[in-house]
Each structure stands twice: as C-alpha cells, then as structure tokens.
Motif scaffolding. Structure first.
Motif, PDB file in Angstrom:
ATOM      1  N   UNK A 285      37.946  35.318  34.218  1.00 16.64           N
ATOM      2  CA  UNK A 285      37.487  36.543  34.863  1.00 16.64           C
ATOM      3  C   UNK A 285      36.861  36.224  36.227  1.00 16.64           C
ATOM      4  N   UNK A 286      36.059  35.170  36.267  1.00 18.26           N
ATOM      5  CA  UNK A 286      35.412  34.786  37.529  1.00 18.26           C
ATOM      6  C   UNK A 286      36.454  34.420  38.578  1.00 18.26           C
ATOM      7  N   UNK A 287      37.451  33.660  38.171  1.00 19.07           N
ATOM      8  CA  UNK A 287      38.491  33.241  39.114  1.00 19.07           C
ATOM      9  C   UNK A 287      39.202  34.458  39.686  1.00 19.07           C
ATOM     10  N   UNK A 288      39.555  35.389  38.813  1.00 24.15           N
ATOM     11  CA  UNK A 288      40.238  36.590  39.296  1.00 24.15           C
ATOM     12  C   UNK A 288      39.353  37.364  40.264  1.00 24.15           C
ATOM     13  N   UNK A 289      38.093  37.469  39.916  1.00 25.33           N
ATOM     14  CA  UNK A 289      37.180  38.230  40.762  1.00 25.33           C
ATOM     15  C   UNK A 289      36.988  37.553  42.119  1.00 25.33           C
ATOM     16  N   UNK A 290      36.820  36.237  42.117  1.00 31.03           N
ATOM     17  CA  UNK A 290      36.644  35.529  43.381  1.00 31.03           C
ATOM     18  C   UNK A 290      37.856  35.730  44.289  1.00 31.03           C
ATOM     19  N   UNK A 291      39.034  35.702  43.693  1.00 29.51           N
ATOM     20  CA  UNK A 291      40.250  35.828  44.490  1.00 29.51           C
ATOM     21  C   UNK A 291      40.430  37.269  44.987  1.00 29.51           C
ATOM     22  N   UNK A 293      38.140  39.397  45.595  1.00 28.30           N
ATOM     23  CA  UNK A 293      37.149  39.591  46.648  1.00 28.30           C
ATOM     24  C   UNK A 293      37.658  39.034  47.972  1.00 28.30           C
ATOM     25  N   UNK A 294      38.228  37.864  47.895  1.00 32.37           N
ATOM     26  CA  UNK A 294      38.727  37.248  49.123  1.00 32.37           C
ATOM     27  C   UNK A 294      39.878  38.061  49.706  1.00 32.37           C
ATOM     28  N   UNK A 295      40.724  38.611  48.845  1.00 32.92           N
ATOM     29  CA  UNK A 295      41.852  39.417  49.323  1.00 32.92           C
ATOM     30  C   UNK A 295      41.343  40.702  49.969  1.00 32.92           C
ATOM     31  N   UNK A 297      38.395  41.200  51.274  1.00 36.97           N
ATOM     32  CA  UNK A 297      37.737  40.848  52.535  1.00 36.97           C
ATOM     33  C   UNK A 297      38.759  40.569  53.625  1.00 36.97           C
ATOM     34  N   UNK A 319      46.489  44.771  41.744  1.00 43.27           N
ATOM     35  CA  UNK A 319      45.822  43.659  41.036  1.00 43.27           C
ATOM     36  C   UNK A 319      44.420  44.055  40.602  1.00 43.27           C
TER      37      UNK A 319
ATOM     38  N   UNK B 251      45.961  33.065  48.424  1.00 42.41           N
ATOM     39  CA  UNK B 251      44.572  33.318  48.794  1.00 42.41           C
ATOM     40  C   UNK B 251      43.645  32.361  48.040  1.00 42.41           C
ATOM     41  N   UNK B 255      41.478  29.527  49.862  1.00 40.98           N
ATOM     42  CA  UNK B 255      40.025  29.642  49.747  1.00 40.98           C
ATOM     43  C   UNK B 255      39.450  28.280  49.331  1.00 40.98           C
ATOM     44  N   UNK B 271      38.582  28.037  40.517  1.00 42.56           N
ATOM     45  CA  UNK B 271      39.215  29.359  40.623  1.00 42.56           C
ATOM     46  C   UNK B 271      40.668  29.212  41.062  1.00 42.56           C
ATOM     47  N   UNK B 274      43.071  27.526  38.314  1.00 38.62           N
ATOM     48  CA  UNK B 274      43.349  28.373  37.157  1.00 38.62           C
ATOM     49  C   UNK B 274      44.129  29.622  37.567  1.00 38.62           C
ATOM     50  N   UNK B 275      43.801  30.160  38.751  1.00 34.37           N
ATOM     51  CA  UNK B 275      44.508  31.376  39.180  1.00 34.37           C
ATOM     52  C   UNK B 275      45.972  31.081  39.501  1.00 34.37           C
ATOM     53  N   UNK B 326      34.443  26.713  34.986  1.00 36.86           N
ATOM     54  CA  UNK B 326      33.951  27.822  35.817  1.00 36.86           C
ATOM     55  C   UNK B 326      33.099  28.775  34.983  1.00 36.86           C
ATOM     56  N   UNK B 338      25.306  37.767  37.207  1.00 35.90           N
ATOM     57  CA  UNK B 338      26.649  37.235  37.412  1.00 35.90           C
ATOM     58  C   UNK B 338      27.097  37.498  38.846  1.00 35.90           C
ATOM     59  N   UNK B 342      28.740  34.994  41.639  1.00 32.70           N
ATOM     60  CA  UNK B 342      30.036  35.184  42.306  1.00 32.70           C
ATOM     61  C   UNK B 342      29.901  35.137  43.828  1.00 32.70           C
ATOM     62  N   UNK B 346      31.404  31.968  46.323  1.00 31.66           N
ATOM     63  CA  UNK B 346      32.483  32.153  47.305  1.00 31.66           C
ATOM     64  C   UNK B 346      31.949  32.084  48.727  1.00 31.66           C
TER      65      UNK B 346
END
Ligand SMILES: Cc1cc2nc3c(=O)[nH]c(=O)nc-3n(C[C@H](O)[C@H](O)[C@H](O)COP(=O)(O)OP(=O)(O)OC[C@H]3O[C@@H](n4cnc5c(N)ncnc54)[C@H](O)[C@@H]3O)c2cc1C
Lengths: 382, 352
Positions: A285-291, A293-295, A297, A319, B251, B255, B271, B274-275, B326, B338, B342, B346
């Motif tokens: 979940x964290x990985x998806x959220x970080x990515x 967010x970056x998209x 931004x 997504x 992305x 990153x 991240x 795994x992504x 993670x 949380x 996050x 980042x």
C-alpha cells in the motif's frame, strides 16, 4: 511513449515550511474532529472551515494577485491539498471552485466575471457545483439535452441536470448545455456561470445517496432566464472548454486519498503488533501511495508550466481509484473486525462509511471505462 | 552531456541489439562485439567520476541508461558494470576495465591473513558471472564495510540461468585478496541489495515500455473479424491498464534513482522494486493475452522481454521482501501518523 511520460516534479517542490504551517493549522482547527467525519474526505462541507483556510491564503493559491489570489505554484497548492485530504478536512465548500471553476473563469471569463467572482472564490466564500450530467447524458456528455436559447438580453434555459453535488448549498453552477445546432457532435455547446441564489425558475431537489445522505441533487431549469453576462467563454466552445478543465479535475490527490481515514485507522491498529504478512500488505500500500503521489505531483508540475496533461491525468485517476477503492478490501483481509455504521469504535465506523463510499470513486469525474478509452486512444490505437 | 550519452546509447542499442542477438545470447553465447561497442562508447563508465576515468554523469541521469538497456533487452552486464565501477571509484580503487558484475556479499566471510585478507563463501545467482571479469560486492571486516573486487578467474562457478537464459551462476569464493581488490567504504547494510534492486527496477521500467509498444503495434496490425483487434474495447481496456502500470513503474524507478545518495534511498528502492515487480506481473500477462499464440513462440520478440521482467522481479529482493521491509518501516516509524511517514519517505531528493 508520450502517454507514459511523467517528468519528475520540479526541484524543491516539497515546500516543507508550508507543509508544517498547514499541519499546525489543521492540528488546531480539527482538534477533536472525529475519524468518522474525517472519513467523508473531500465530501465534508464547512463554509466556516473554507473561510478560515482562505484567511491563511490557502484558497485560490495559484490565482493572480489582481483577482485576490496568491500567485503561488501548482506544487505549493498541491502540498496544501494533500495535507487537507490526509487530515480529512471538510473542504468541499471551496474545493470545486478552487480546483476547476476558478481556473476556468480566469482562463475563459470576461474581465467583469473575473473581478466579480474570482476574489470571492479566493476568500473561500463561494461554493461551486458542476452541471454536466443529465438523465440521458452520463458518460456520453455530448448527448446533453439541456438547451439555452438566445433571447433579448440573454438566454432562456430548459432542461434537467442530475447528480449535481452540493447544488442545494452552492452559490454558482457551471452549466454545460447546448446553444445551437452543429454537424459536429461536439459543436454547439456552451458553458454558463449560473447564480443559483439570484436566479428564478431553477428548482433543486435532493437525491439521497446509498449512505442515506444528501449530496446529490436534481436541478431543473424551466424557462430560466440567464443574462448575456452569464455566458462563460465563447458561445459554441463549451466542449473544448470542458475538456481543458479535466486535467485539473482528474489528477489531484483527491483521486487517491479518498479512503485515507481508513488507512490511518488500519495502521493505528496494526502498530500494536503486525505479522510479516500484514507488514507486507502495508508495504505494498505504501509503495502504491508513494508512486501515485509522485505521479500526481508530476501532473501538477506540468499544469504549472501551462501544459495540458489530460492523458496523464486520466492515468492518475484510473490508478488512483483502484488504489482508494481497494482499501476496505485490504482492511478486511488484515483485520477481522466488522464494519458498523456510526461505529462501535472509530475503526468500525470508518470502515462502514468507506465501504459504502468506494463504489462512487470510479464513477464520479469520469468512469473507469471512459478513462481507459481515453488512455487507449492516447496510445495511438488506430 | 546527459542527453548526448542517452542519444548515443539509444542509437547504439537500437542498431545493434537485435532479436537474433538476444536469441544467440540466450543460447549461451556472450555478445562480444556488442560489448566492444558499448566499451568504445564508454557507456559502462557513465556513473564513475571523471578523476577515475568515468564520465561523472550524475547518478540519477546515468541510471537512465539502465532503463534504456532494459528497453532493448541487452544481454550483457551493462547495469552491473555501471554500478560496480561507481562503487570501485567511490572506494578509491582503480577501475579494472572489462565486464564487471555485482552480487550481494553478506554470505562472504573475510579473515585477516598476515598482512592481507582472505575471502570465502558462496555468492548465489550472480548475474552474468561467467561472462564477467570481476564480481564487485560489499562485505564486512571487523564490523566495517568493504568493497571487494573478486577476479572471476579465481572463483569456482556453477552455471545456472534465469528465465531469459541469461547467466546466473553460483560462485564459490576462496581466495586471498590483493591490495587493489579490497578497500573500506562506509555503506549501510543492505546497500548491494538496494543498488541491485534499483537497477532491476529501472530495467523493468524500460522493458515494460517495450512490451507495451509491441502490444500496441500488434493490436493495430492484427486483423480479426474484419478489423484490427485494437478496435475491440476489451483489448483497449487491457492496453490502458498496461499503460497505467508501465507509467507507474517508470515513475517508481526514477523516483528511486533520484533519491540515490539521500536518506530516503532505501524506502524509495523498496517502493520501486515492489511496484515495478507487481507491474511486471500484470503487464506481462496482458501482453501475452493480446498477442495470442504468436506471442507464445520463440520466433516473436515478446518473450525476451516478459521473461526478463519476470526474472528481474525475483532478483535483489522479491516484491514480498521489499514490501515487508517497507511495511515494517511504516508500522514502526516514529512519526505520529502514517501520512507523515509517507511524506517524509518521499521528500528530499525524490525530485530531480
Ligand atoms: C458521487 C458522485 C458525484 C457526482 N457529482 C456530479 C456532479 O457534481 N456534477 C455532474 O455533472 N455529475 C456528477 N456525477 C455524475 C458522474 O459524472 C456520472 O455518474 C458519470 O459521468 C457516469 O454517468 P452515468 O452515471 O450516467 O453512467 P453511464 O454513463 O450510464 O454508465 C454506466 C456504465 O456504462 C459504462 N459505459 C458507458 N459508456 C461506455 C462506453 N462508451 N464504453 C464502455 N463503457 C461505457 C460506464 O463506464 C458505466 O460502467 C457524480 C457521480 C457520482 C457517483
């Protein structure tokens, strides 16, 4: 591959100082605001909150100073937006105006419209709603039937809009309707700035959603007179105007943070002790959220440069909806605790609310299927 | 500079990495001629500083080469050599030239013997080991981390390969290290794994773009029921899903590359790996669905790319390994919420 190109957000876009200021403000303003209210996310309504936020300069941030704005970057606005969403602040009263109606008026409105309306948006005083969907025109926006006929001094409008979120409290609607005939399916459309409080012959009736709440409305125009000054942008250019709003509407953090209150509840409980399998799910979940967010931004960066990244916005929304819709399923797979509307405890209440809210996330603002059609076309399918 | 080296790399790889070359490499033949061109162009030295004979391209940009190499399915340790040279230079060791590779060195044991150091143990599934001159890794001596440069000639290899037929050999190590083969370099535990995961993420992002391109092209070309299959909505939805996953992968990987050398590196890599690994699953499966039977053959290009991404996702930590790390960091983080975790993980360095 242009569709998949998401340039990194510009350097220095973390805006740490601003973020800390917003956090401090929210800690104070939302002290004691319960998790089940935070779960409403950007659907929560409070004129008072929007006004206070505006007093801090955090509404209309990107608007020109001339019109009451603050000339800050889209990335600074992004920081404020995501902090509001992460905290579950009640923002809808200014959200739509700040996100898309204000920028639309600034881009297409007359000088008089800009002076009259935009400073009040930036002051957090005006609530806007979007009048696009109709009973026979949902995904197929070009099937719009509502028509504005030109008359002496203005237009007469007839037709019905539905699903109009917060029309019952809003000050203005941006109305999308037909103003003429055209061989082009997308021709003959226009947008109007409708003063909902000061215009006669408009009836607004509630549609209760499955949560039992009143957000939606049906808005009927019955020979409603709109003065010429209500026309927004060029007559007949409504379609392209609406399309240029979409990158603003579809790419923001509200497209993946709508379930955030549940995520915080879930993590609060898992911090008391988690198995390796639970850790891994939270990591995913964290990985998806970080990515995401970056998209998002990245899109803010493109908007800041005046680009129209509507394809990237469609990708973020597609997504993002998958992500935020999956949160209740994930919570249920990690914890064996039932959803209870109104709550036995805050987790149960937030889960119940979120579970019932998520089906709308891939409908509002363009359905999943429509977004994917847009992306596919962008890929160059002949 | 940076776009010059990119353009050059793109041209070189487009002109010289063919389906036939990938086939030949998968049959066990090292593409020496291609390597000679890469060396001539200096691509493998992009990340090493100029003082050490490299090009000193900033890491985030030099790492873009790894994505391009992934997009072309380069059957050589280019990414590995880039990273190895950068590490050697960082530790102040002379760059040995030739093909280098990297391995996680935790399994190695270092002992002082007289004035020197003896290394022993087994490195498993070392990428391209039998085609490499040296294996570069990190191991610890008296609690201090050291860069090692192990001559492949002095090791005992047990050959194995990945799904794409690329060498992934076990290397038994039992040798005394020369002065030019070990130097201290202060790096946190898990650095080799993180660097490996970073380059695999970038390579996956590149290969996924190729898989998407092949699929779009095939959907436009293949006609059934009187029209290109890309006209069917089911196929369009698949392609749109692939586009989203592919974009997210790039992305994620970029990153992580941008956070190289910053405190957020480990979390950004977690991240990214795994992504991209997850995307490799979805995109690969949909690409094969769109291609029908032709995509299931040796003769068609697709398999070289799907096999590569399916191998890379297993290397230097699987999705499960990285999501666990993670998630553990998120759940044990000292931050109040949380959300703070996050934004902090980042922030700073995750932008170019
Ligand atoms: C919470 C919420 C708030 C909303 N707020 C507003 C608002 O403030 N203002 C406003 O104007 N509208 C609003 N809407 C309406 C929203 O924009 C529409 O629901 C949306 O555009 C879909 O239209 P529809 O509901 O008529 O569904 P339809 O268009 O009838 O779609 C039904 C199903 O058919 C699919 N479908 C339709 N066409 C195609 C196609 N060509 N190919 C494949 N599948 C297709 C759809 O994807 C969907 O799955 C809101 C909706 C929700 C849920």
């Amino acid at each position: 591959m242009t569709v998949t190109a998401f340039p990194p957000p510009p350097p220095g876009s973390d805006h740490d100082g601003l973020r800390q200021e917003v956090r401090a403000f929210l800690a104070e303003e939302l002290a004691g605001f319960p998790p089940e209210k935070r779960a409403e996310s950007w659907n929560g309504f409070s004129r008072d909150f929007s006004r206070k936020l505006a007093q801090r300069g955090w509404v209309g941030m990107t608007f020109p100073k001339e019109y009451g704005g603050h000339e800050r970057s889209a990335l600074e606005r992004y920081v404020v937006s995501e902090e509001l969403l992460a905290a579950g602040a009640p923002v809808i009263s200014h959200w739509i105006a700040d996100r898309q109606s204000g920028p639309l008026i600034l881009a297409k409105g007359t000088e008089e419209q800009k002076r009259r309306i935009v400073p009040r948006i930036a002051a957090g005083e005006l609530c806007f709603c979007i009048g696009m969907s109709e009973p026979d025109s949902g995904s197929d926006l070009a099937a719009t039937r509502t028509v504005a006929t030109e008359v002496e001094g203005g237009f007469r409008v007839n037709g019905t809009k539905v699903w109009t979120t917060y029309a019952h409290v809003a000050d203005y609607m941006i109305l999308f309707c037909r103003t003429g005939k055209s061989d082009d399916r997308h021709g003959g459309m226009s947008q109007f700035l409708v003063d909902l409080k000061g215009t006669g012959n408009i009836s607004i009736s509630p549609i209760i959603d499955l949560l039992g709440e009143h957000h939606f409305n049906q808005v009927t125009f019955d020979n409603t007179f709109l003065p010429t000054e209500a026309l927004l942008g060029q007559k007949g250019e409504g379609w392209s105007q609406v399309m240029s709003e979409l990158a603003f509407e579809r790419s923001g953090p509200e497209r993946f943070l709508s379930s955030f209150a549940l995520i915080e509840e879930l993590i609060r409980l898992l911090r008391e002790g988690a198995t390796e399998a639970q850790e891994a799910e939270i990591g995913r979940l964290s990985a998806h959220l970080m990515v995401l967010r970056q998209m998002s931004r990245s899109v803010a960066g493109m908007l800041n440069e005046g680009k129209n990244p509507s394809l990237q916005a469609a990708i973020v929304k597609d997504l993002g909806a998958l992500f935020e819709q999956d949160v209740p399923r994930l919570a249920r797979s990690l914890l064996s605790r039932p959803a209870v509307p109104g709550g036995r405890d805050s987790y149960a209440a937030v889960l119940a609310y979120t579970e019932l809210a998520v089906p709308s996330f891939s409908l509002r603002g363009g359905t999943r299927e429509i977004l994917r059609g847009i992306i596919a076309r962008g890929l160059g399918l002949r | 500079m940076e776009s010059m080296i990119f353009d050059m790399a793109e041209r070189l790889l487009r002109d010289h990495v063919s389906h036939a070359l990938r086939e030949d490499a998968a049959a066990g033949n090292c593409p020496e001629a291609l390597w000679a061109r890469i060396e001539e162009a200096g691509l493998h030295l992009a990340m090493a500083p100029e003082e050490a004979g490299g090009f000193g391209v900033p890491a985030a940009e030099a790492l873009g080469l790894v994505r391009i190499a992934g997009a072309h399915g380069v059957p050589l340790p280019l990414a590995e050599t880039l990273i190895a040279n950068a590490l050697l230079a960082q530790a102040g060791l002379a760059l040995p030239g030739g093909r280098l590779t990297i391995a996680e060195g935790e399994a190695l044991r270092l002992d002082r013997r007289g004035a020197g150091v003896h290394a022993s143990g087994t490195l498993t599934m070392v990428p391209f080991a039998r085609w490499a001159d040296r294996i570069v890794t990190l191991a610890s001596l008296d609690g201090a981390s050291q860069v090692l440069s192990l001559p492949v000639k002095g090791l005992t290899l047990t050959p194995a390969q990945d799904l794409a037929g690329m060498p992934r050999d076990d290397a038994a190590v039992d040798l005394d290290l020369g002065a030019a083969e070990i130097a201290p370099l202060d790096m946190p535990a898990g650095t080799m794994r993180a660097l490996g995961a970073l380059v695999r993420s970038l390579a996956m992002a590149g290969a996924l773009e190729t898989i998407l391109d092949l699929s779009v092209q095939y959907a436009n070309d293949r006609v059934q029921f009187g029209r290109p299959i890309g006209k069917f909505q089911a196929i369009q939805q698949y392609l749109a899903t692939m586009a989203g996953e592919t974009a997210a992968s790039r992305v994620a990987a970029e990153m992580a590359a941008a956070s190289h050398g910053t405190p957020s590196f480990a979390l950004a890599v977690a991240a990214a790996k795994s992504r991209t690994g997850e995307a490799a699953q979805t995109v690969g499966a949909l690409a094969h669905q769109i291609h029908g039977a032709i995509g299931y053959t040796q003769e068609y290009a697709l398999h070289h790319f799907t096999k590569r991404v399916w191998s890379w996702r297993d290397e230097f930590g699987t999705e499960r390994d990285w999501t666990r790390d993670l998630g553990r960091a998120a759940l044990s983080s000292p931050q109040a919420t949380f959300w703070h975790f996050i934004t902090d993980s980042t922030a700073r360095g995750a932008t170019a």
